[in-house]
Enzyme design. Structure first.
Site, PDB file in Angstrom:
ATOM      1  N   LYS A 181      15.376  14.874   1.045  1.00 41.75           N
ATOM      2  CA  LYS A 181      14.462  13.880   0.289  1.00 41.75           C
ATOM      3  C   LYS A 181      13.525  14.760  -0.574  1.00 41.75           C
ATOM      4  O   LYS A 181      13.177  15.749  -0.132  1.00 41.75           O
ATOM      5  CB  LYS A 181      13.695  13.193   1.128  1.00 41.75           C
ATOM      6  CG  LYS A 181      12.759  11.992   1.084  1.00 41.75           C
ATOM      7  CD  LYS A 181      12.006  11.140   2.010  1.00 41.75           C
ATOM      8  CE  LYS A 181      11.177  10.336   1.693  1.00 41.75           C
ATOM      9  NZ  LYS A 181      10.482   9.665   2.867  1.00 41.75           N
TER      10      LYS A 181
ATOM     11  N   SER B 181      10.923   4.720   2.796  1.00 43.01           N
ATOM     12  CA  SER B 181      10.969   5.557   1.553  1.00 43.01           C
ATOM     13  C   SER B 181      12.206   6.397   1.252  1.00 43.01           C
ATOM     14  O   SER B 181      12.342   6.892   0.167  1.00 43.01           O
ATOM     15  CB  SER B 181       9.700   6.042   1.351  1.00 43.01           C
ATOM     16  OG  SER B 181       9.721   7.245   2.344  1.00 43.01           O
TER      17      SER B 181
ATOM     18  N   SER C 229      10.222   4.983   7.372  1.00 43.04           N
ATOM     19  CA  SER C 229      10.947   5.483   6.200  1.00 43.04           C
ATOM     20  C   SER C 229      12.201   6.000   6.490  1.00 43.04           C
ATOM     21  O   SER C 229      13.019   6.341   5.456  1.00 43.04           O
ATOM     22  CB  SER C 229       9.922   6.572   5.499  1.00 43.04           C
ATOM     23  OG  SER C 229       8.889   6.122   4.852  1.00 43.04           O
TER      24      SER C 229
END
Length: 544
Positions: free
Chosen positions: A158, A238, A262
């Site tokens: 990420k 996210s 997330s």
């Protein structure tokens, strides 16, 4: 009750500015998987204005040109939808190399991720040294033994996790030149032999930025889309790009991060396995923060065995992270998982969730596998001032990141980023920056902030620990990230596993939540459920 649970979703709990969840009944979140229609959605911004074909592919052009379609198909038979142990078996037998493995994923990213009718916009950057590093792994393999299973496996990170080879942007135009050293967990991955494939798109600033933007959007990466329903189903946030890339076989495994949902949200939304560890089990050093109280990285994979392998490859004590220094370090996370059994295990099933047919089917699977099911009514417990906790933590945590881990960028705090975005809001903040503005408006004394944290931890822990103690439960069974807020503030780990699809083909996950530092048991529960249910299926448009 179910509506309350859905308020604690999104990457970092995208809720209204009202602090009491009971007062937020009207808030519609993009993670509300029960209310998404089957019609295509329109997005204000779709494609990135910052990612060009040359920037992604120039370092790999010659190698990809030589990677023929015939070789691709041969490699695909050994790699596609395969677990890490299966891939390593093909490597050990001489049928596959780490270089071919890396080229396979690069080929799929080039085919499916940008500028075409099937594009997913899940990858934000690629490691330009990937092929050279893969060749070194192939050479070193001839001389090495007893390698960690992650050895030679490309890992997607990420893009809020620092890496030396690529900028760490959090999806924000402000950080497009943020070149850093490796985060602690990246150091651990490399120490164990992993290859860094690239960086995954994310909901900008880990979904604590714009307030009204869709999950999966960032200024740098554009809008990530769900392979099970492109422009139809939400990606979750996210860690959107991490979930999408793994689901579509653009990466074997990925690392996400979670503050409140997330990892659980995009994992369940994309039919993969996602584990949110106990706070401190994995270091947060070198990861762009929201909340030092709640943040943690975690593994996102297609199978439970891969999840355990990736988690183990990132563990280790980081003396610079107080939570890591105090954490219990696990061992043998991936060994003997095949012997996992649910016989005699006691799982709490929340009665209000039983209207979901996929949940009831999954509960029946657990019962069939030998588990004891205890139904109970979940207590209604508020999580007051959750948003303020995030605001107040980020006020101090982001400046600390810039000072200690950030690259050569001209920012010191949230105000600097807000001012920078305001200079060109059309490109830098097309959905606004309401949550960042909320951070600037908030304040609290040291005593008030401590009281906020204490109340949240007490309330979240009560919601989970009371039924666990009363009914002697090994875990509580939830759906997707419905109870991510409670697990976050209680600092309980959770793992979600594919449990099926709605009639609109929207993926759903069965989520196990248990007490701190029970990751090994959670992995065993998840493995046994995965083995008995086998619900995951490949997104049909990404099967070539």
């Amino acid at each position: 009750m179910k509506r309350l649970f859905l308020l604690f979703v999104l990457g970092t709990l995208l809720i209204s500015c009202k602090n009491d969840p009971k007062n937020s009944e009207a808030v519609q979140t993009s993670e509300d998987s029960t209310s998404v229609s089957s019609e295509e959605r329109e997005f204000k911004v779709l494609d990135s204005e910052y990612i060009t074909a040359d920037s992604l592919w120039l370092p790999f052009q010659n190698d990809l040109d030589e990677f023929s379609s015939e070789v691709y198909e041969e490699v695909k038979a050994l790699v596609f939808e395969k677990s890490i142990p299966e891939i390593q078996e093909s490597i050990a037998s001489g049928r596959l190399t780490y270089e071919e493995l890396s080229l396979f994923y690069l080929t799929r990213i080039r085919e499916y991720d940008r500028e075409n009718m099937l594009s997913l916009n899940s990858v934000i950057a690629l490691n330009p040294e990937l092929i050279a590093e893969a060749r070194k792994k192939d050479e070193q393999l001839k001389k090495s033994t007893n390698n960690h299973p992650i050895y030679g496996i490309p890992v997607l990170l990420k893009d809020n996790i620092n890496t030396l080879a690529m900028p760490t942007t959090a999806g924000a135009e402000a950080l497009k030149d943020n070149r850093t050293e490796d985060a602690f967990i990246v150091q651990q991955l490399k120490k164990n032999g992993a290859l860094i494939l690239g960086k995954a798109n994310l909901s900008e600033w880990a979904y604590f930025f714009c307030g009204e933007c869709p999950s999966g959007y960032s200024a740098v990466g554009g809008q990530t889309l769900n392979p099970y329903g492109r422009k139809i189903h939400d990606t979750g946030g996210s860690s959107s790009g991490s979930g999408v890339a793994v689901a579509a076989n653009l990466a074997p495994v990925a690392v996400g991060s979670e503050t409140s949902g997330s990892i659980l949200s995009p994992s369940s939304s994309n039919s993969i396995v996602g584990l949110k560890p106990t706070i401190g089990l994995l270091s947060r050093g070198g990861i762009i923060p929201i909340s030092s109280t709640l943040d943690t990285p975690g593994p996102m994979t297609r199978s439970v065995i891969d999840n355990a392998i990736l988690l183990s490859a990132m563990t280790g004590v980081d003396s610079e992270d107080p939570a890591s220094s105090a954490a219990q370090q696990p061992s043998n996370l991936y060994k003997n998982l095949k012997n996992s059994s649910l016989k005699g295990k006691r799982f709490g099933v929340i009665k209000s969730l039983q209207s979901d047919s996929l949940y009831t089917r999954a509960v029946a699977d657990l019962k069939k596998a030998g588990a004891t099911i205890i139904e109970y009514d979940a207590e209604e417990i508020d999580l007051p001032n959750f948003l303020r906790l995030l605001n107040l933590d980020m006020q101090k945590d982001l400046p600390e990141y810039f000072q200690k881990y950030g690259g050569d960028v001209d920012f010191q705090d949230v105000q600097d980023v807000v001012d920078y975005n305001a200079l060109d809001s059309v490109k830098r903040a097309p959905y606004g920056q309401a949550l960042f503005l909320g951070i600037l408006k908030d304040s609290a004394s040291t005593e008030e902030f401590a009281a906020i944290k204490d109340t949240l931890k007490i309330n979240g822990t009560r919601f989970l620990s009371k039924p666990m103690e009363e009914h002697q439960l090994d875990a509580i069974i939830s759906i997707n990230n419905y109870h991510a807020g409670y697990a976050a503030v209680a600092q309980y780990p959770a793992i979600t596993v594919p449990m099926g699809y709605t009639k609109e083909n929207q993926p759903m996950g069965l989520t196990f939540i248990s007490k701190p530092f029970t990751e090994k048991q959670l992995l065993e529960f998840a493995f046994a459920f995965e083995k008995t249910s086998k619900r995951r299926k490949t997104p049909k448009d990404y099967n070539e």
